[in-house]
Design a protein around this motif. Structure first.
Motif, PDB file in Angstrom:
ATOM      1  N   ARG A 267      60.080  75.192  32.388  1.00 55.18           N
ATOM      2  CA  ARG A 267      61.213  75.122  34.187  1.00 55.18           C
ATOM      3  C   ARG A 267      62.676  74.966  33.999  1.00 55.18           C
ATOM      4  O   ARG A 267      62.888  73.976  33.157  1.00 55.18           O
ATOM      5  N   THR A 268      63.262  75.541  34.481  1.00 59.05           N
ATOM      6  CA  THR A 268      64.870  75.556  34.817  1.00 59.05           C
ATOM      7  C   THR A 268      65.114  74.276  35.524  1.00 59.05           C
ATOM      8  O   THR A 268      64.670  75.080  37.115  1.00 59.05           O
ATOM      9  N   VAL A 269      65.814  74.206  35.712  1.00 61.62           N
ATOM     10  CA  VAL A 269      66.399  73.515  37.064  1.00 61.62           C
ATOM     11  C   VAL A 269      67.955  73.826  37.905  1.00 61.62           C
ATOM     12  O   VAL A 269      68.220  72.092  36.193  1.00 61.62           O
ATOM     13  N   VAL A 270      68.553  73.819  38.536  1.00 60.12           N
ATOM     14  CA  VAL A 270      70.132  74.048  38.588  1.00 60.12           C
ATOM     15  C   VAL A 270      70.239  73.302  39.583  1.00 60.12           C
ATOM     16  O   VAL A 270      69.522  73.157  40.837  1.00 60.12           O
ATOM     17  N   PHE A 271      71.312  72.484  39.221  1.00 61.18           N
ATOM     18  CA  PHE A 271      71.493  71.502  40.612  1.00 61.18           C
ATOM     19  C   PHE A 271      72.984  72.193  41.224  1.00 61.18           C
ATOM     20  O   PHE A 271      73.763  71.573  39.954  1.00 61.18           O
ATOM     21  N   THR A 272      73.554  72.395  42.046  1.00 58.04           N
ATOM     22  CA  THR A 272      74.500  72.724  41.708  1.00 58.04           C
ATOM     23  C   THR A 272      75.127  71.724  43.117  1.00 58.04           C
ATOM     24  O   THR A 272      74.955  70.680  43.387  1.00 58.04           O
ATOM     25  N   GLN A 273      76.810  71.254  42.764  1.00 66.25           N
ATOM     26  CA  GLN A 273      77.238  70.216  43.724  1.00 66.25           C
ATOM     27  C   GLN A 273      78.970  70.558  44.368  1.00 66.25           C
ATOM     28  O   GLN A 273      79.513  70.071  43.803  1.00 66.25           O
ATOM     29  N   GLY A 274      78.952  71.749  45.087  1.00 64.16           N
ATOM     30  CA  GLY A 274      79.772  71.852  46.023  1.00 64.16           C
ATOM     31  C   GLY A 274      80.976  72.372  44.509  1.00 64.16           C
ATOM     32  O   GLY A 274      80.717  73.399  43.396  1.00 64.16           O
ATOM     33  N   THR A 275      82.563  71.209  44.789  1.00 66.84           N
ATOM     34  CA  THR A 275      83.020  71.467  44.151  1.00 66.84           C
ATOM     35  C   THR A 275      83.053  70.860  41.923  1.00 66.84           C
ATOM     36  O   THR A 275      83.937  71.262  41.000  1.00 66.84           O
ATOM     37  N   GLN A 276      82.203  70.153  42.238  1.00 73.35           N
ATOM     38  CA  GLN A 276      81.682  69.014  41.131  1.00 73.35           C
ATOM     39  C   GLN A 276      81.096  70.564  40.183  1.00 73.35           C
ATOM     40  O   GLN A 276      80.013  71.034  40.533  1.00 73.35           O
ATOM     41  N   PRO A 277      80.558  70.193  38.621  1.00 71.76           N
ATOM     42  CA  PRO A 277      79.874  71.059  38.000  1.00 71.76           C
ATOM     43  C   PRO A 277      78.534  71.074  38.212  1.00 71.76           C
ATOM     44  O   PRO A 277      78.085  69.962  39.090  1.00 71.76           O
ATOM     45  N   THR A 278      77.908  72.718  37.823  1.00 74.31           N
ATOM     46  CA  THR A 278      76.499  72.769  38.547  1.00 74.31           C
ATOM     47  C   THR A 278      76.101  71.789  36.840  1.00 74.31           C
ATOM     48  O   THR A 278      76.210  71.976  36.058  1.00 74.31           O
ATOM     49  N   VAL A 279      74.521  71.535  37.132  1.00 74.75           N
ATOM     50  CA  VAL A 279      73.578  70.905  36.486  1.00 74.75           C
ATOM     51  C   VAL A 279      72.748  71.662  36.432  1.00 74.75           C
ATOM     52  O   VAL A 279      72.013  72.453  37.455  1.00 74.75           O
ATOM     53  N   THR A 280      72.527  71.962  35.020  1.00 76.03           N
ATOM     54  CA  THR A 280      70.601  72.416  34.519  1.00 76.03           C
ATOM     55  C   THR A 280      70.649  71.381  33.392  1.00 76.03           C
ATOM     56  O   THR A 280      71.001  71.114  32.843  1.00 76.03           O
ATOM     57  N   VAL A 281      68.632  72.071  34.237  1.00 78.27           N
ATOM     58  CA  VAL A 281      68.209  70.387  32.572  1.00 78.27           C
ATOM     59  C   VAL A 281      66.574  71.939  32.495  1.00 78.27           C
ATOM     60  O   VAL A 281      66.378  72.506  33.698  1.00 78.27           O
ATOM     61  N   THR A 282      66.730  71.384  31.626  1.00 80.86           N
ATOM     62  CA  THR A 282      65.262  72.721  30.798  1.00 80.86           C
ATOM     63  C   THR A 282      63.857  72.018  30.433  1.00 80.86           C
ATOM     64  O   THR A 282      64.763  70.901  29.150  1.00 80.86           O
ATOM     65  N   TYR A 283      62.957  71.940  30.587  1.00 79.61           N
ATOM     66  CA  TYR A 283      61.837  70.739  29.921  1.00 79.61           C
ATOM     67  C   TYR A 283      60.814  72.189  29.445  1.00 79.61           C
ATOM     68  O   TYR A 283      61.157  72.642  29.434  1.00 79.61           O
ATOM     69  N   ASN A 284      61.225  71.417  28.133  1.00 79.96           N
ATOM     70  CA  ASN A 284      60.270  72.293  26.824  1.00 79.96           C
ATOM     71  C   ASN A 284      59.096  71.054  27.533  1.00 79.96           C
ATOM     72  O   ASN A 284      58.741  69.866  26.741  1.00 79.96           O
ATOM     73  N   ALA A 285      57.505  71.604  27.240  1.00 85.05           N
ATOM     74  CA  ALA A 285      56.622  70.740  28.004  1.00 85.05           C
ATOM     75  C   ALA A 285      56.061  70.963  26.239  1.00 85.05           C
ATOM     76  O   ALA A 285      55.233  69.624  26.377  1.00 85.05           O
ATOM     77  N   GLU A 286      56.106  71.455  25.325  1.00 89.38           N
ATOM     78  CA  GLU A 286      55.746  71.030  24.078  1.00 89.38           C
ATOM     79  C   GLU A 286      56.590  69.958  23.563  1.00 89.38           C
ATOM     80  O   GLU A 286      55.186  69.219  22.983  1.00 89.38           O
ATOM     81  N   THR A 287      57.959  70.156  23.469  1.00 92.52           N
ATOM     82  CA  THR A 287      58.383  68.534  22.324  1.00 92.52           C
ATOM     83  C   THR A 287      59.015  67.515  23.776  1.00 92.52           C
ATOM     84  O   THR A 287      58.956  66.694  23.303  1.00 92.52           O
ATOM     85  N   LYS A 288      58.075  67.793  24.681  1.00 98.27           N
ATOM     86  CA  LYS A 288      58.701  66.864  26.378  1.00 98.27           C
ATOM     87  C   LYS A 288      60.268  66.339  25.813  1.00 98.27           C
ATOM     88  O   LYS A 288      60.392  65.674  26.040  1.00 98.27           O
ATOM     89  N   ASP A 289      61.413  67.623  25.252  1.00101.68           N
ATOM     90  CA  ASP A 289      62.512  67.816  25.509  1.00101.68           C
ATOM     91  C   ASP A 289      63.460  68.459  26.957  1.00101.68           C
ATOM     92  O   ASP A 289      63.075  68.846  26.893  1.00101.68           O
ATOM     93  N   PHE A 290      64.403  67.604  26.993  1.00100.74           N
ATOM     94  CA  PHE A 290      65.074  67.995  28.296  1.00100.74           C
ATOM     95  C   PHE A 290      66.028  68.490  27.800  1.00100.74           C
ATOM     96  O   PHE A 290      66.819  68.012  26.886  1.00100.74           O
ATOM     97  N   GLU A 291      66.804  69.508  28.043  1.00100.79           N
ATOM     98  CA  GLU A 291      68.329  70.227  27.526  1.00100.79           C
ATOM     99  C   GLU A 291      68.696  70.594  28.435  1.00100.79           C
ATOM    100  O   GLU A 291      68.850  70.813  29.929  1.00100.79           O
ATOM    101  N   VAL A 292      69.613  69.619  28.584  1.00102.99           N
ATOM    102  CA  VAL A 292      70.979  68.978  30.116  1.00102.99           C
ATOM    103  C   VAL A 292      72.064  70.001  29.941  1.00102.99           C
ATOM    104  O   VAL A 292      73.111  69.678  28.704  1.00102.99           O
ATOM    105  N   ASN A 293      72.725  70.606  30.592  1.00101.31           N
ATOM    106  CA  ASN A 293      74.097  70.707  30.660  1.00101.31           C
ATOM    107  C   ASN A 293      74.954  70.797  31.974  1.00101.31           C
ATOM    108  O   ASN A 293      74.390  70.622  32.923  1.00101.31           O
TER     109      ASN A 293
END
Ligand code: 26A
Length: 358
Positions: A267-293
């Motif tokens: 699952r990837t969550v995409v949060f926009t913030q108006g003129t502030q940067p857009t954030v994406t977080v992807t969760y890897n359920a196997e490794t329990k790691d998050f990729e944040v951009n």
């Protein structure tokens, strides 16, 4: 050989993206802070009209500069995605009345080449949204009317279900959680069972606040969550998350790691913030790691901004079209930001013609 040709032509015929939402006609007009105050409205919000808001629809008909525009958040996204994708890529479901408002919607959708399969109500008017613009802000007050009567059984009509089965991607306006969670679950189950892509927009703070249960019930199907910072905050508060409600990365992590029906997709969550940067977080359920951009937006000089009504829907259009095209999350975010920048240079939730290419 023959078999291959047949499969190919079927694939060519099917619409890749199915969208579901509330078709509305936007009555867009400029107002001042005083007017918003009179009706207890926030400068940036989207709400369902209650009794006390009903005079607004009469009053704005007499205001100068009133624009009648095709709206409805997911319908805007569907039009925008079709604007970007090849012909016959997107089909949209929702419910309208038999009236000139519905004709206006059809006219706009035809212009973009968006296919609609409306459920038509004989005795109920097409829904409308008062889009009250105050400078860079927009306050949306919606009377759902016919849009509130969409039934999941409409998707079961053989021709419609064929369209559903033919698609690879599904986009749901969270606003529709107030109408037919059953229809959302039907599409969500189909997507999960067939390892197809299912995206949901939170749409507005009131969805996380007052439609928490249907929202929570739909999230296990969702591969991509799309929302803005105020919806993220509303989610954090209504779910009593133990995080700072302004910390979008922390909230995105909580949403990303919620249980999932289709374990083949992260699952990837995409949060926009108006003129502030857009954030994406992807969760890897196997490794329990998050990729944040984080991705900077394409900020426009203020004199180029016409209005921000539909900016978020346009972002979602560019993003989901990117996924349909097989682009990566970061490429799809960039296409979303491009589409949002295009749309805010137009009046209402629209795109420029002649068409611009990404
Ligand atoms: C259920 N509600 C409140 C709504 C909406 C809505 N679309 C679906 N359901 N309230 C406002 N909108 C649409 O949001 C777009 C801007 O993002 C408006 O019609 C407008 O086009």
């Amino acid at each position: 050989m023959l078999r291959k040709t047949v499969t190919h032509s079927i694939r060519k015929m099917s619409y890749k993206l199915v969208a579901l939402g509330n078709p509305l006609l936007d009555l867009q007009v400029n107002v001042d802070a005083e007017y918003l105050k009179k009706y207890d409205l926030k400068e940036n919000d989207a709400i369902l009209a209650d009794e006390k808001h009903l005079p607004i629809y009469e009053e704005i008909l007499n205001k100068s500069g009133l624009n009648l525009l095709a709206g409805g958040a997911a319908q805007n996204t569907a039009r925008g995605a079709q604007y970007i994708l090849p012909a016959n890529s997107v089909v949209y479901f929702g419910s309208v009345g038999k009236d000139v408002y519905a004709e206006k919607l059809t006219e706009a959708n035809n212009k973009y080449g968006l296919r609609t399969e409306y459920q038509i109500q004989d005795d109920i008017a097409t829904g409308k949204c008062a889009a009250l613009i105050n400078g860079p802000h927009r306050s949306l007050v919606t009377d759902l009317a016919a849009a509130n009567h969409f039934k999941a059984s409409h998707l079961d009509l053989p021709e419609n279900w064929k369209l559903v089965e033919g698609a690879s991607h599904y986009y749901i306006g969270g606003f529709h959680l107030t109408v037919s969670p059953e229809a959302i679950a039907k599409l969500g189950k189909h997507a999960a069972e067939n390892n197809k892509v299912f995206a949901l927009n939170f749409s507005a703070p009131f969805i996380a606040e007052f439609f928490k249960d249907p929202l929570d019930a739909s999230l296990p199907y969702v591969d991509y969550v799309i929302a803005n910072e105020s919806e993220a905050e509303a989610y954090a508060k209504s779910h009593n998350l133990d995080v700072d409600p302004k910390d979008v990365v922390a909230i995105a992590k909580e949403v990303a790691k919620l249980p999932k029906v289709n374990t083949k997709r992260a699952r990837t969550v995409v949060f926009t913030q108006g003129t502030q940067p857009t954030v994406t977080v992807t969760y890897n359920a196997e490794t329990k790691d998050f990729e944040v951009n984080e991705y900077k937006v394409r900020e426009l000089p203020t004199d180029k901004v016409v209005d921000t009504n539909g900016a978020g829907d346009a972002f979602a259009a560019g993003f989901i079209a990117g996924l349909v095209e097989g682009k990566t999350v970061s490429q799809s975010v960039d296409q979303g930001q491009w589409a949002a920048a295009l749309s805010i240079q137009e009046v209402g939730p629209s795109f420029p013609f002649p068409k611009q290419a990404y």
